[in-house]
Design a protein around this motif. Sequence first.
Motif, PDB file in Angstrom:
ATOM      1  N   SER A  47      -8.095   2.448-103.596  1.00 37.48           N
ATOM      2  CA  SER A  47      -8.901   3.451-102.575  1.00 37.48           C
ATOM      3  C   SER A  47      -8.744   4.414-104.244  1.00 37.48           C
ATOM      4  CB  SER A  47      -8.291   4.619-102.153  1.00 37.48           C
ATOM      5  OG  SER A  47      -7.499   3.720-100.752  1.00 37.48           O
ATOM      6  N   GLY A  48      -8.202   3.767-105.416  1.00 34.79           N
ATOM      7  CA  GLY A  48      -9.063   4.829-106.579  1.00 34.79           C
ATOM      8  C   GLY A  48      -9.788   3.811-107.174  1.00 34.79           C
ATOM      9  N   VAL A  49     -10.069   2.273-107.089  1.00 39.83           N
ATOM     10  CA  VAL A  49     -10.698   1.593-107.954  1.00 39.83           C
ATOM     11  C   VAL A  49     -12.451   2.071-107.341  1.00 39.83           C
ATOM     12  CG1 VAL A  49     -11.066  -0.441-108.174  1.00 39.83           C
ATOM     13  CG2 VAL A  49      -8.848  -0.275-108.786  1.00 39.83           C
ATOM     14  N   PHE A  50     -11.599   1.390-105.870  1.00 42.27           N
ATOM     15  CA  PHE A  50     -13.484   1.563-105.344  1.00 42.27           C
ATOM     16  C   PHE A  50     -13.910   2.883-105.135  1.00 42.27           C
ATOM     17  CE2 PHE A  50     -11.743  -1.483-102.063  1.00 42.27           C
ATOM     18  CZ  PHE A  50     -12.533  -2.793-102.813  1.00 42.27           C
ATOM     19  N   LEU A  51     -12.874   4.255-105.586  1.00 37.85           N
ATOM     20  CA  LEU A  51     -13.795   5.131-105.538  1.00 37.85           C
ATOM     21  C   LEU A  51     -14.576   5.307-107.618  1.00 37.85           C
ATOM     22  CD1 LEU A  51     -13.916   8.552-105.402  1.00 37.85           C
ATOM     23  CD2 LEU A  51     -12.040   9.228-106.633  1.00 37.85           C
ATOM     24  N   LEU A  52     -13.305   4.992-108.050  1.00 31.35           N
ATOM     25  CA  LEU A  52     -14.335   4.803-109.226  1.00 31.35           C
ATOM     26  C   LEU A  52     -15.953   3.872-109.706  1.00 31.35           C
ATOM     27  CD1 LEU A  52     -11.251   3.973-111.531  1.00 31.35           C
ATOM     28  CD2 LEU A  52     -12.628   5.852-111.622  1.00 31.35           C
ATOM     29  N   PHE A  54     -17.639   3.367-106.541  1.00 31.31           N
ATOM     30  CA  PHE A  54     -18.582   4.227-105.878  1.00 31.31           C
ATOM     31  C   PHE A  54     -19.136   4.990-107.293  1.00 31.31           C
ATOM     32  CE2 PHE A  54     -19.126   7.999-103.782  1.00 31.31           C
ATOM     33  CZ  PHE A  54     -20.630   8.207-103.474  1.00 31.31           C
ATOM     34  N   LEU A  55     -18.331   6.176-108.479  1.00 28.74           N
ATOM     35  CA  LEU A  55     -18.923   7.208-108.915  1.00 28.74           C
ATOM     36  C   LEU A  55     -19.317   6.722-110.160  1.00 28.74           C
ATOM     37  CD1 LEU A  55     -15.792   9.047-109.998  1.00 28.74           C
ATOM     38  CD2 LEU A  55     -17.771   9.798-107.630  1.00 28.74           C
ATOM     39  N   GLY A  56     -19.196   5.712-110.134  1.00 24.26           N
ATOM     40  CA  GLY A  56     -19.919   4.962-111.400  1.00 24.26           C
ATOM     41  C   GLY A  56     -21.739   4.339-110.627  1.00 24.26           C
ATOM     42  N   ALA A  57     -21.728   3.899-110.168  1.00 21.87           N
ATOM     43  CA  ALA A  57     -22.974   3.383-109.056  1.00 21.87           C
ATOM     44  C   ALA A  57     -23.687   5.107-108.966  1.00 21.87           C
ATOM     45  CB  ALA A  57     -22.245   2.740-107.912  1.00 21.87           C
ATOM     46  N   LEU A  58     -23.704   5.512-108.959  1.00 22.17           N
ATOM     47  CA  LEU A  58     -24.124   7.319-108.262  1.00 22.17           C
ATOM     48  C   LEU A  58     -24.213   7.012-109.841  1.00 22.17           C
ATOM     49  CD1 LEU A  58     -21.312   9.565-106.236  1.00 22.17           C
ATOM     50  CD2 LEU A  58     -23.803   8.157-105.577  1.00 22.17           C
ATOM     51  N   GLY A  59     -23.453   7.177-111.159  1.00 18.55           N
ATOM     52  CA  GLY A  59     -24.108   7.429-112.782  1.00 18.55           C
ATOM     53  C   GLY A  59     -25.280   6.582-112.978  1.00 18.55           C
ATOM     54  N   ARG A  60     -25.461   5.572-112.279  1.00 21.21           N
ATOM     55  CA  ARG A  60     -25.987   4.670-112.951  1.00 21.21           C
ATOM     56  C   ARG A  60     -27.612   4.545-111.756  1.00 21.21           C
ATOM     57  NH1 ARG A  60     -22.437   0.009-115.315  1.00 21.21           N
ATOM     58  NH2 ARG A  60     -21.503   0.797-116.833  1.00 21.21           N
TER      59      ARG A  60
END
Length: 204
Positions: A47-52, A54-60
């Motif tokens: 879950s942590g990997v997918f969360l990172l 997800f957050l990276g996708a939002l940032g980019r």
Amino acid sequence: MPELTHGSAAAGERADQSVSARFTRLMNASTSRWGVLTDPPLVALASGVFLLLFLGALGRDAGPEVARALGVLVFAPISVALVVSVALRGARRAVVAWLARQPFPVENLNAVLNGLGEALEVTFVGAAPEAAELNVELDKVHPDAFVTGGVEDARTLDIRIGVVDSKRNPAATNHQRYARVRELVERVLVPLAERYPIQVVRVK
């Protein structure tokens, strides 16, 4: 026929009393190769990997479709763990049924279900077979399973289960140990008991 029925009932009662009245998540998981998917550290890591991501996708600003897909994946490991946990709720019933089918008691299986146990202590009704003879059959299951010793009365032998705990993925080796014990009992000890009657097998 009544004697068989009585014997089956007695075996079932004996088996039911030999394991915990209620299985924990770990005990249920140990009975299945899919049980590893319920392991909390593994679920949290996935879950942590997918969360990172997800957050990276939002940032980019990767786009709403990508962000939405990754957002769903964040909860996928938890969902899978819940589904597998529900599917394994009947594990105790299956374990008791297996124990009841054996022609001799198999004690302390709780240890294996909790990720413990290094050997099987086999006590025979009469004299035990030669270690060399038994090792030939054990090697057919796995080279790491072999007779490690006995006791002075020549009626008991210790058999190494032969599963080494994994530091990276202990949940997987828990199932491997459970599966190995079943193999040793079914493929080696049950046929052996026809020539050398077994009084009891105990995990130690």
